[in-house]
Design a protein around this motif. Sequence first.
Motif, PDB file in Angstrom:
ATOM      1  N   ARG A 130       0.830  -1.206   0.000  1.00 48.54           N
ATOM      2  CA  ARG A 130       0.000   0.000   0.000  1.00 48.54           C
ATOM      3  C   ARG A 130       0.864   1.257   0.000  1.00 48.54           C
ATOM      4  O   ARG A 130       1.884   1.321   0.704  1.00 48.54           O
ATOM      5  CB  ARG A 130      -0.903  -0.019   1.238  1.00 48.54           C
ATOM      6  CG  ARG A 130      -1.750   1.235   1.417  1.00 48.54           C
ATOM      7  CD  ARG A 130      -2.541   1.146   2.708  1.00 48.54           C
ATOM      8  NE  ARG A 130      -3.105   2.446   3.078  1.00 48.54           N
ATOM      9  CZ  ARG A 130      -3.672   2.695   4.259  1.00 48.54           C
ATOM     10  NH1 ARG A 130      -3.755   1.742   5.178  1.00 48.54           N
ATOM     11  NH2 ARG A 130      -4.157   3.908   4.515  1.00 48.54           N
ATOM     12  N   GLU A 131       0.461   2.232  -0.786  1.00 47.28           N
ATOM     13  CA  GLU A 131       1.113   3.536  -0.777  1.00 47.28           C
ATOM     14  C   GLU A 131       0.316   4.460   0.143  1.00 47.28           C
ATOM     15  O   GLU A 131      -0.868   4.697  -0.073  1.00 47.28           O
ATOM     16  CB  GLU A 131       1.173   4.122  -2.192  1.00 47.28           C
ATOM     17  CG  GLU A 131       2.068   3.326  -3.128  1.00 47.28           C
ATOM     18  CD  GLU A 131       2.195   3.982  -4.488  1.00 47.28           C
ATOM     19  OE1 GLU A 131       1.687   5.119  -4.655  1.00 47.28           O
ATOM     20  OE2 GLU A 131       2.810   3.371  -5.386  1.00 47.28           O
ATOM     21  N   PHE A 132       0.960   4.944   1.172  1.00 49.85           N
ATOM     22  CA  PHE A 132       0.310   5.782   2.174  1.00 49.85           C
ATOM     23  C   PHE A 132       0.469   7.267   1.823  1.00 49.85           C
ATOM     24  O   PHE A 132       1.524   7.681   1.344  1.00 49.85           O
ATOM     25  CB  PHE A 132       0.900   5.524   3.561  1.00 49.85           C
ATOM     26  CG  PHE A 132       0.543   4.182   4.145  1.00 49.85           C
ATOM     27  CD1 PHE A 132      -0.496   4.060   5.053  1.00 49.85           C
ATOM     28  CD2 PHE A 132       1.251   3.036   3.790  1.00 49.85           C
ATOM     29  CE1 PHE A 132      -0.821   2.835   5.608  1.00 49.85           C
ATOM     30  CE2 PHE A 132       0.939   1.803   4.330  1.00 49.85           C
ATOM     31  CZ  PHE A 132      -0.113   1.706   5.240  1.00 49.85           C
ATOM     32  N   ALA A 133      -0.584   8.021   2.131  1.00 48.32           N
ATOM     33  CA  ALA A 133      -0.513   9.480   1.963  1.00 48.32           C
ATOM     34  C   ALA A 133       0.068  10.145   3.207  1.00 48.32           C
ATOM     35  O   ALA A 133       0.173  11.372   3.277  1.00 48.32           O
ATOM     36  CB  ALA A 133      -1.902  10.033   1.673  1.00 48.32           C
ATOM     37  N   PHE A 134       0.417   9.336   4.188  1.00 49.87           N
ATOM     38  CA  PHE A 134       1.011   9.810   5.433  1.00 49.87           C
ATOM     39  C   PHE A 134       2.067   8.799   5.854  1.00 49.87           C
ATOM     40  O   PHE A 134       2.156   7.697   5.282  1.00 49.87           O
ATOM     41  CB  PHE A 134      -0.058   9.962   6.531  1.00 49.87           C
ATOM     42  CG  PHE A 134      -0.818   8.689   6.811  1.00 49.87           C
ATOM     43  CD1 PHE A 134      -0.436   7.825   7.835  1.00 49.87           C
ATOM     44  CD2 PHE A 134      -1.929   8.331   6.036  1.00 49.87           C
ATOM     45  CE1 PHE A 134      -1.127   6.650   8.084  1.00 49.87           C
ATOM     46  CE2 PHE A 134      -2.629   7.159   6.290  1.00 49.87           C
ATOM     47  CZ  PHE A 134      -2.229   6.320   7.308  1.00 49.87           C
ATOM     48  N   ALA A 135       2.876   9.130   6.830  1.00 48.78           N
ATOM     49  CA  ALA A 135       3.909   8.206   7.304  1.00 48.78           C
ATOM     50  C   ALA A 135       3.255   7.124   8.175  1.00 48.78           C
ATOM     51  O   ALA A 135       2.726   7.445   9.251  1.00 48.78           O
ATOM     52  CB  ALA A 135       4.963   8.963   8.106  1.00 48.78           C
ATOM     53  N   PRO A 136       3.254   5.870   7.744  1.00 45.91           N
ATOM     54  CA  PRO A 136       2.619   4.827   8.537  1.00 45.91           C
ATOM     55  C   PRO A 136       3.343   4.592   9.855  1.00 45.91           C
ATOM     56  O   PRO A 136       4.571   4.677   9.923  1.00 45.91           O
ATOM     57  CB  PRO A 136       2.695   3.591   7.635  1.00 45.91           C
ATOM     58  CG  PRO A 136       3.837   3.852   6.719  1.00 45.91           C
ATOM     59  CD  PRO A 136       3.863   5.340   6.511  1.00 45.91           C
ATOM     60  N   LYS A 137       2.562   4.291  10.888  1.00 45.83           N
ATOM     61  CA  LYS A 137       3.127   4.063  12.220  1.00 45.83           C
ATOM     62  C   LYS A 137       3.324   2.573  12.484  1.00 45.83           C
ATOM     63  O   LYS A 137       2.646   1.730  11.917  1.00 45.83           O
ATOM     64  CB  LYS A 137       2.198   4.637  13.295  1.00 45.83           C
ATOM     65  CG  LYS A 137       2.040   6.144  13.281  1.00 45.83           C
ATOM     66  CD  LYS A 137       1.115   6.577  14.414  1.00 45.83           C
ATOM     67  CE  LYS A 137       0.958   8.090  14.461  1.00 45.83           C
ATOM     68  NZ  LYS A 137       0.052   8.501  15.564  1.00 45.83           N
ATOM     69  N   GLU A 138       4.242   2.273  13.395  1.00 43.91           N
ATOM     70  CA  GLU A 138       4.333   0.912  13.921  1.00 43.91           C
ATOM     71  C   GLU A 138       3.141   0.656  14.829  1.00 43.91           C
ATOM     72  O   GLU A 138       2.626   1.589  15.471  1.00 43.91           O
ATOM     73  CB  GLU A 138       5.629   0.717  14.707  1.00 43.91           C
ATOM     74  CG  GLU A 138       6.873   0.703  13.847  1.00 43.91           C
ATOM     75  CD  GLU A 138       8.091   0.210  14.620  1.00 43.91           C
ATOM     76  OE1 GLU A 138       7.940  -0.745  15.421  1.00 43.91           O
ATOM     77  OE2 GLU A 138       9.173   0.781  14.421  1.00 43.91           O
ATOM     78  N   HIS A 139       2.731  -0.589  14.913  1.00 41.12           N
ATOM     79  CA  HIS A 139       1.528  -0.911  15.692  1.00 41.12           C
ATOM     80  C   HIS A 139       1.669  -0.499  17.153  1.00 41.12           C
ATOM     81  O   HIS A 139       0.704  -0.084  17.788  1.00 41.12           O
ATOM     82  CB  HIS A 139       1.220  -2.407  15.585  1.00 41.12           C
ATOM     83  CG  HIS A 139       2.045  -3.265  16.489  1.00 41.12           C
ATOM     84  ND1 HIS A 139       3.354  -3.604  16.220  1.00 41.12           N
ATOM     85  CD2 HIS A 139       1.760  -3.822  17.697  1.00 41.12           C
ATOM     86  CE1 HIS A 139       3.828  -4.353  17.194  1.00 41.12           C
ATOM     87  NE2 HIS A 139       2.890  -4.504  18.111  1.00 41.12           N
ATOM     88  N   ALA A 140       2.873  -0.618  17.700  1.00 42.37           N
ATOM     89  CA  ALA A 140       3.059  -0.297  19.117  1.00 42.37           C
ATOM     90  C   ALA A 140       2.776   1.167  19.415  1.00 42.37           C
ATOM     91  O   ALA A 140       2.360   1.518  20.531  1.00 42.37           O
ATOM     92  CB  ALA A 140       4.482  -0.651  19.550  1.00 42.37           C
ATOM     93  N   ASP A 141       2.970   2.026  18.427  1.00 40.53           N
ATOM     94  CA  ASP A 141       2.706   3.454  18.626  1.00 40.53           C
ATOM     95  C   ASP A 141       1.218   3.774  18.498  1.00 40.53           C
ATOM     96  O   ASP A 141       0.732   4.733  19.098  1.00 40.53           O
ATOM     97  CB  ASP A 141       3.505   4.270  17.611  1.00 40.53           C
ATOM     98  CG  ASP A 141       5.007   4.108  17.794  1.00 40.53           C
ATOM     99  OD1 ASP A 141       5.453   4.034  18.955  1.00 40.53           O
ATOM    100  OD2 ASP A 141       5.723   4.026  16.781  1.00 40.53           O
ATOM    101  N   MET A 142       0.496   2.995  17.716  1.00 39.76           N
ATOM    102  CA  MET A 142      -0.950   3.188  17.560  1.00 39.76           C
ATOM    103  C   MET A 142      -1.740   2.514  18.676  1.00 39.76           C
ATOM    104  O   MET A 142      -2.845   2.906  19.004  1.00 39.76           O
ATOM    105  CB  MET A 142      -1.420   2.563  16.233  1.00 39.76           C
ATOM    106  CG  MET A 142      -0.672   2.994  14.998  1.00 39.76           C
ATOM    107  SD  MET A 142      -0.869   1.753  13.686  1.00 39.76           S
ATOM    108  CE  MET A 142      -2.642   1.588  13.641  1.00 39.76           C
TER     109      MET A 142
END
Length: 424
Positions: A130-142
């Motif tokens: 997937r191409e994100f329009a934002f910087a994807p986070k690691e799950h631990a941060d979400m």
Amino acid sequence: MHDIRSIRENPQAFDAGLARRGLAPLSSELLAIDERARALTTEVQSVLAQRNEASKAIGAAKARRDDPTDLMAEVAALKERLPQIEAEQKAVAEELTARLATIPNLPAADVPRGADETGNVEQKRWGTLREFAFAPKEHADMAPALGMDFETGTRLSGARFTFLRGGIARLHRALAQFMLDRHVTQNGYVECNPPVLVGDSAMYGTDKLPKFAEDSFRTTDGRWLIPTSEVSLTASVADRILGDLAEPMRMTAHTLCFRSEAGAAGRDTRGFIRQHQFEKVELVTVCRPEDSDAEHERMTSCAEGILEALALPYRRLLLCTGDMGFGARRTFDLEVWLPGQNAYREISSCSTTGDFQARRMNARYRPAGEKGTRFVHTLNGSGLAVGRTLVAVMENYQQEDGSVAVPEALHPYMGGLTVVEPTK
């Protein structure tokens, strides 16, 4: 467990297999112990025969009214000697068994040779990143905002425990139900609900003992918390003689699993990837030797089907000799793409063990038209690790506002919930 008769017949092939594992030759050492054991067995049989002959001679002497004193002394000496030889023979036989139990399985011919994970061979990739329009986070941060509470888990139980709440807990449950349903209804596995506490024999039969005792949790009454339901499912055929196995026996279960992670200090300390308590949907097959390679491919494809249904990009690796598990003859690893980490991470291992576990468990089948029995072949695989799949969904389906879209395949399991929203 290795077959000592096979080692006797072809010690060079045995040592060559060990060499591919990076191990020194052992056939000479094993055959020396085996020779002692067989010599002592022969001696026991000889003493028994001498005692029987002497006992018959005593009866004949008494019938002739001859003096049997010397013969009686001979029998007494043999009776005194026999337990000593039997004890020595038992000790040497146990030494051989214990030695064989610590030697890993030999790799299949098509397994690449390598010292560690750098020698693994990528076989395929599936899916579009997937191409994100934002910087994807690691799950631990979400995670904390979504109800994945590491702090409470640690406070309750210590490090590597997590408390799930609300939508993220439901998503975790939905994943397990979806996996189990698919394996039963589409892939032909029989659903099982096995114990998660087992005895020594189940752990030994599935090659978790004695070598990996420190990696598992043991209760105060001597039982073991299963590291995976491979143990319970595979051990269900221990000490049994099955029928012809014209159709492989395929089993699946969703269970809690427990690992001490004794050898994983410092690895994946953040997040939900490496936990002491986790859930997994396991796949186990028991089959005839001639069917095991095809079953290995089939099992791996079943695990891949879960990732594809969830639209999670992944790759398949054929593990090299230096990265395979102790009991494996061949292993395929599936690694799922985690955009927050910008890396592929393991989510499933599917292994064939040949008859390695069957010999430890004494699990056999009786081929149609034959009087004798043969050892079965056993296979096991993750279909999938539920927590790691949750991590993959979180990272691949994350939205810019911190929410997580629910994969379409899981909608029927979520009671109408299509997005897991942050709770704080």
